[in-house]
Design a protein around this motif. Structure first.
Motif, PDB file in Angstrom:
ATOM      1  N   HIS A  68     -31.293  26.466  32.673  1.00 51.52           N
ATOM      2  CA  HIS A  68     -31.713  25.156  32.195  1.00 51.52           C
ATOM      3  C   HIS A  68     -33.046  25.244  31.449  1.00 51.52           C
ATOM      4  CE1 HIS A  68     -28.755  22.699  34.428  1.00 51.52           C
ATOM      5  NE2 HIS A  68     -28.803  23.697  35.297  1.00 51.52           N
ATOM      6  N   THR A  69     -33.168  24.471  30.383  1.00 44.69           N
ATOM      7  CA  THR A  69     -34.473  24.278  29.759  1.00 44.69           C
ATOM      8  C   THR A  69     -35.251  23.312  30.637  1.00 44.69           C
ATOM      9  OG1 THR A  69     -33.660  24.638  27.515  1.00 44.69           O
ATOM     10  CG2 THR A  69     -35.694  23.366  27.744  1.00 44.69           C
ATOM     11  N   VAL A  70     -36.470  23.690  31.008  1.00 41.93           N
ATOM     12  CA  VAL A  70     -37.308  22.848  31.875  1.00 41.93           C
ATOM     13  C   VAL A  70     -38.586  22.491  31.127  1.00 41.93           C
ATOM     14  CG1 VAL A  70     -38.515  22.661  34.081  1.00 41.93           C
ATOM     15  CG2 VAL A  70     -36.385  23.977  33.928  1.00 41.93           C
ATOM     16  N   ILE A  71     -38.857  21.206  30.995  1.00 42.26           N
ATOM     17  CA  ILE A  71     -40.090  20.732  30.359  1.00 42.26           C
ATOM     18  C   ILE A  71     -40.977  20.155  31.455  1.00 42.26           C
ATOM     19  CG2 ILE A  71     -41.109  19.128  28.704  1.00 42.26           C
ATOM     20  CD1 ILE A  71     -38.503  19.257  27.128  1.00 42.26           C
ATOM     21  N   ILE A  72     -42.130  20.790  31.650  1.00 40.41           N
ATOM     22  CA  ILE A  72     -43.059  20.381  32.710  1.00 40.41           C
ATOM     23  C   ILE A  72     -44.332  19.820  32.086  1.00 40.41           C
ATOM     24  CG2 ILE A  72     -44.421  21.156  34.692  1.00 40.41           C
ATOM     25  CD1 ILE A  72     -42.436  23.447  35.056  1.00 40.41           C
ATOM     26  N   VAL A  73     -44.650  18.580  32.412  1.00 36.87           N
ATOM     27  CA  VAL A  73     -45.921  17.992  32.006  1.00 36.87           C
ATOM     28  C   VAL A  73     -46.915  18.229  33.137  1.00 36.87           C
ATOM     29  CG1 VAL A  73     -47.153  15.878  31.412  1.00 36.87           C
ATOM     30  CG2 VAL A  73     -44.815  16.240  30.590  1.00 36.87           C
ATOM     31  N   ALA A  74     -48.024  18.911  32.832  1.00 42.17           N
ATOM     32  CA  ALA A  74     -49.009  19.242  33.866  1.00 42.17           C
ATOM     33  C   ALA A  74     -50.406  19.248  33.270  1.00 42.17           C
ATOM     34  CB  ALA A  74     -48.699  20.605  34.482  1.00 42.17           C
ATOM     35  N   HIS A  75     -51.373  18.791  34.051  1.00 44.79           N
ATOM     36  CA  HIS A  75     -52.768  18.833  33.622  1.00 44.79           C
ATOM     37  C   HIS A  75     -53.466  20.087  34.142  1.00 44.79           C
ATOM     38  CE1 HIS A  75     -52.191  14.528  32.713  1.00 44.79           C
ATOM     39  NE2 HIS A  75     -53.171  14.722  31.866  1.00 44.79           N
ATOM     40  N   ARG A  76     -52.965  20.627  35.239  1.00 47.05           N
ATOM     41  CA  ARG A  76     -53.581  21.818  35.831  1.00 47.05           C
ATOM     42  C   ARG A  76     -52.723  23.036  35.497  1.00 47.05           C
ATOM     43  NH1 ARG A  76     -53.444  22.197  40.850  1.00 47.05           N
ATOM     44  NH2 ARG A  76     -52.033  20.498  41.371  1.00 47.05           N
ATOM     45  N   LEU A  77     -53.174  23.831  34.543  1.00 50.77           N
ATOM     46  CA  LEU A  77     -52.412  25.001  34.128  1.00 50.77           C
ATOM     47  C   LEU A  77     -52.297  26.037  35.241  1.00 50.77           C
ATOM     48  CD1 LEU A  77     -53.775  25.535  30.513  1.00 50.77           C
ATOM     49  CD2 LEU A  77     -51.550  24.652  31.180  1.00 50.77           C
ATOM     50  N   SER A  78     -53.273  26.043  36.128  1.00 51.84           N
ATOM     51  CA  SER A  78     -53.249  27.025  37.210  1.00 51.84           C
ATOM     52  C   SER A  78     -52.011  26.867  38.080  1.00 51.84           C
ATOM     53  CB  SER A  78     -54.510  26.884  38.078  1.00 51.84           C
ATOM     54  OG  SER A  78     -54.598  25.567  38.621  1.00 51.84           O
ATOM     55  N   ALA A  79     -51.467  25.653  38.120  1.00 47.40           N
ATOM     56  CA  ALA A  79     -50.287  25.394  38.944  1.00 47.40           C
ATOM     57  C   ALA A  79     -49.064  26.154  38.449  1.00 47.40           C
ATOM     58  CB  ALA A  79     -49.987  23.896  38.974  1.00 47.40           C
ATOM     59  N   LEU A  80     -49.079  26.551  37.182  1.00 43.06           N
ATOM     60  CA  LEU A  80     -47.905  27.188  36.585  1.00 43.06           C
ATOM     61  C   LEU A  80     -47.990  28.708  36.540  1.00 43.06           C
ATOM     62  CD1 LEU A  80     -47.586  24.804  33.509  1.00 43.06           C
ATOM     63  CD2 LEU A  80     -46.408  24.601  35.698  1.00 43.06           C
ATOM     64  N   GLN A  81     -49.140  29.257  36.915  1.00 39.79           N
ATOM     65  CA  GLN A  81     -49.384  30.680  36.696  1.00 39.79           C
ATOM     66  C   GLN A  81     -48.387  31.592  37.399  1.00 39.79           C
ATOM     67  OE1 GLN A  81     -53.433  31.686  37.531  1.00 39.79           O
ATOM     68  NE2 GLN A  81     -54.229  30.710  35.704  1.00 39.79           N
ATOM     69  N   GLU A  82     -48.085  31.308  38.654  1.00 35.92           N
ATOM     70  CA  GLU A  82     -47.247  32.220  39.432  1.00 35.92           C
ATOM     71  C   GLU A  82     -45.823  32.309  38.901  1.00 35.92           C
ATOM     72  OE1 GLU A  82     -47.318  31.350  43.564  1.00 35.92           O
ATOM     73  OE2 GLU A  82     -49.491  31.568  43.771  1.00 35.92           O
ATOM     74  N   ASP A  83     -45.360  31.266  38.228  1.00 36.06           N
ATOM     75  CA  ASP A  83     -43.958  31.223  37.816  1.00 36.06           C
ATOM     76  C   ASP A  83     -43.769  31.399  36.318  1.00 36.06           C
ATOM     77  OD1 ASP A  83     -42.680  30.510  40.443  1.00 36.06           O
ATOM     78  OD2 ASP A  83     -44.046  28.820  40.266  1.00 36.06           O
ATOM     79  N   THR A  84     -44.813  31.817  35.613  1.00 34.53           N
ATOM     80  CA  THR A  84     -44.718  32.015  34.165  1.00 34.53           C
ATOM     81  C   THR A  84     -44.193  33.411  33.852  1.00 34.53           C
ATOM     82  OG1 THR A  84     -46.581  30.506  33.801  1.00 34.53           O
ATOM     83  CG2 THR A  84     -46.003  32.000  32.009  1.00 34.53           C
ATOM     84  N   VAL A  85     -43.214  33.476  32.959  1.00 33.34           N
ATOM     85  CA  VAL A  85     -42.591  34.745  32.585  1.00 33.34           C
ATOM     86  C   VAL A  85     -42.763  34.959  31.082  1.00 33.34           C
ATOM     87  CG1 VAL A  85     -40.434  36.049  32.468  1.00 33.34           C
ATOM     88  CG2 VAL A  85     -40.904  34.582  34.446  1.00 33.34           C
ATOM     89  N   VAL A  86     -43.296  36.109  30.714  1.00 34.65           N
ATOM     90  CA  VAL A  86     -43.499  36.444  29.302  1.00 34.65           C
ATOM     91  C   VAL A  86     -42.147  36.505  28.583  1.00 34.65           C
ATOM     92  CG1 VAL A  86     -44.357  38.180  27.690  1.00 34.65           C
ATOM     93  CG2 VAL A  86     -45.600  37.727  29.810  1.00 34.65           C
ATOM     94  N   GLY A  87     -42.077  35.891  27.412  1.00 37.76           N
ATOM     95  CA  GLY A  87     -40.850  35.902  26.638  1.00 37.76           C
ATOM     96  C   GLY A  87     -39.890  34.788  26.981  1.00 37.76           C
ATOM     97  N   ARG A  88     -40.120  34.122  28.106  1.00 39.33           N
ATOM     98  CA  ARG A  88     -39.247  33.019  28.508  1.00 39.33           C
ATOM     99  C   ARG A  88     -39.931  31.670  28.360  1.00 39.33           C
ATOM    100  NH1 ARG A  88     -38.077  32.107  34.758  1.00 39.33           N
ATOM    101  NH2 ARG A  88     -40.140  31.160  34.511  1.00 39.33           N
ATOM    102  N   ASP A  89     -41.213  31.619  28.719  1.00 40.34           N
ATOM    103  CA  ASP A  89     -41.931  30.350  28.784  1.00 40.34           C
ATOM    104  C   ASP A  89     -42.890  30.174  27.617  1.00 40.34           C
ATOM    105  OD1 ASP A  89     -40.728  29.744  31.275  1.00 40.34           O
ATOM    106  OD2 ASP A  89     -42.170  31.072  32.271  1.00 40.34           O
ATOM    107  N   ALA A  90     -43.166  28.936  27.293  1.00 40.34           N
ATOM    108  CA  ALA A  90     -44.139  28.587  26.251  1.00 40.34           C
ATOM    109  C   ALA A  90     -44.985  27.428  26.743  1.00 40.34           C
ATOM    110  CB  ALA A  90     -43.433  28.208  24.948  1.00 40.34           C
ATOM    111  N   VAL A  91     -46.202  27.325  26.243  1.00 45.00           N
ATOM    112  CA  VAL A  91     -47.100  26.231  26.603  1.00 45.00           C
ATOM    113  C   VAL A  91     -47.507  25.478  25.348  1.00 45.00           C
ATOM    114  CG1 VAL A  91     -49.375  25.621  27.515  1.00 45.00           C
ATOM    115  CG2 VAL A  91     -47.997  27.352  28.675  1.00 45.00           C
ATOM    116  N   ALA A  92     -47.331  24.169  25.373  1.00 46.90           N
ATOM    117  CA  ALA A  92     -47.771  23.314  24.267  1.00 46.90           C
ATOM    118  C   ALA A  92     -48.980  22.521  24.748  1.00 46.90           C
ATOM    119  CB  ALA A  92     -46.649  22.361  23.848  1.00 46.90           C
ATOM    120  N   LEU A  93     -50.134  22.759  24.125  1.00 44.38           N
ATOM    121  CA  LEU A  93     -51.354  22.033  24.483  1.00 44.38           C
ATOM    122  C   LEU A  93     -51.434  20.773  23.633  1.00 44.38           C
ATOM    123  CD1 LEU A  93     -53.875  25.008  24.633  1.00 44.38           C
ATOM    124  CD2 LEU A  93     -52.741  23.880  26.530  1.00 44.38           C
ATOM    125  N   MET A  94     -51.584  19.618  24.300  1.00 46.55           N
ATOM    126  CA  MET A  94     -51.637  18.343  23.593  1.00 46.55           C
ATOM    127  C   MET A  94     -52.937  17.621  23.906  1.00 46.55           C
ATOM    128  SD  MET A  94     -47.685  17.039  23.953  1.00 46.55           S
ATOM    129  CE  MET A  94     -47.914  15.839  22.633  1.00 46.55           C
TER     130      MET A  94
END
Length: 224
Positions: free
Chosen positions: A174-200
């Motif tokens: 599944h494509t998962v779109i996560i809105v988060a203010h704390r980037l640290s919350a995503l660190q453990e589950d980030t995979v190179v080549g799979r995930d992307a971050v859009a800063l707004m």
């Protein structure tokens, strides 16, 4: 952004495509019911309705499937606590589909112990799992939208939620779109080549990082 994906707000210019199809050409009921599964900060619990209705309002699943999903997010024990030991054992074995009222699933939410903030968010995630499973049975793979689902949670519960999201959604295609203010919350589950971050910022896309990893997130968090 999420309101626009669900077409609660309509675009004035540009377009949004999913699998090459402009979503403005998709009827609203199909878009919201079959293309997306959304989990918001507010878990939306209907206390005058049953546990089953709160998780599976379309009655698409058997007792066993619902109890399995509650167990998967660690909530089944919450709902059987307070029953006798004998009853508790009975509740772990779902009866045949359509065999009448279930002593736990068909009780009103108001009759159970109050859930914590973290448990409420896990409950909302369980509801998303239930809906996702029904859609996959129909051959569909919806996009998962998570709107600040861990903003008020302790680190332990936050970690549990992202583990479930990773195991049950991301790893299953599944494509998962996560809105988060704390980037640290995503660190453990980030995979190179799979995930992307859009800063707004101020409604504008500031930066898109495609090859993101834990170190990248840490650097961005310190800069911002």
């Amino acid at each position: 952004m999420l309101l626009t994906l669900l077409r609660l707000l309509e675009l004035k210019s540009g377009r949004i495509e999913i699998d090459g199809l402009d979503i403005k050409h998709v009827s609203l009921d199909i878009l919201r019911q079959r293309c997306f599964v959304a989990v918001s900060q507010d878990p939306l619990l209907l206390f005058n309705e049953t546990l089953r209705f709160n998780l599976d309002p379309e009655a698409a699943h058997s007792d066993r499937k619902i109890t399995d999903m509650l167990s998967k997010v660690g909530l089944w024990q919450h709902f059987i606590v307070g029953q006798s030991v004998i009853e508790g054992k009975a509740f772990t074995h779902a009866r045949p589909f359509g065999a009448g009222e279930h002593p736990i699933l068909d009780r009103k939410m108001s009759l159970f112990r109050q859930m914590s903030v973290g448990q409420c968010q896990l409950f909302a995630l369980c509801r998303a799992l239930v809906k996702r499973t029904a859609l996959r049975r129909a051959g569909l793979k919806p996009v998962i939208l998570l709107d600040e689902v861990t903003s008020s949670l302790d680190p332990a519960t936050e970690s549990i939620i992202f583990r479930i999201v990773n195991d049950e959604f991301t790893k299953k295609g599944h494509t998962v779109i996560i809105v988060a203010h704390r980037l640290s919350a995503l660190q453990e589950d980030t995979v190179v080549g799979r995930d992307a971050v859009a800063l707004m910022e101020d409604g504008q896309l500031v930066e898109l990082i495609r090859d993101v990893n834990a170190g990248t997130l840490d650097r961005i968090a310190k800069i911002r």
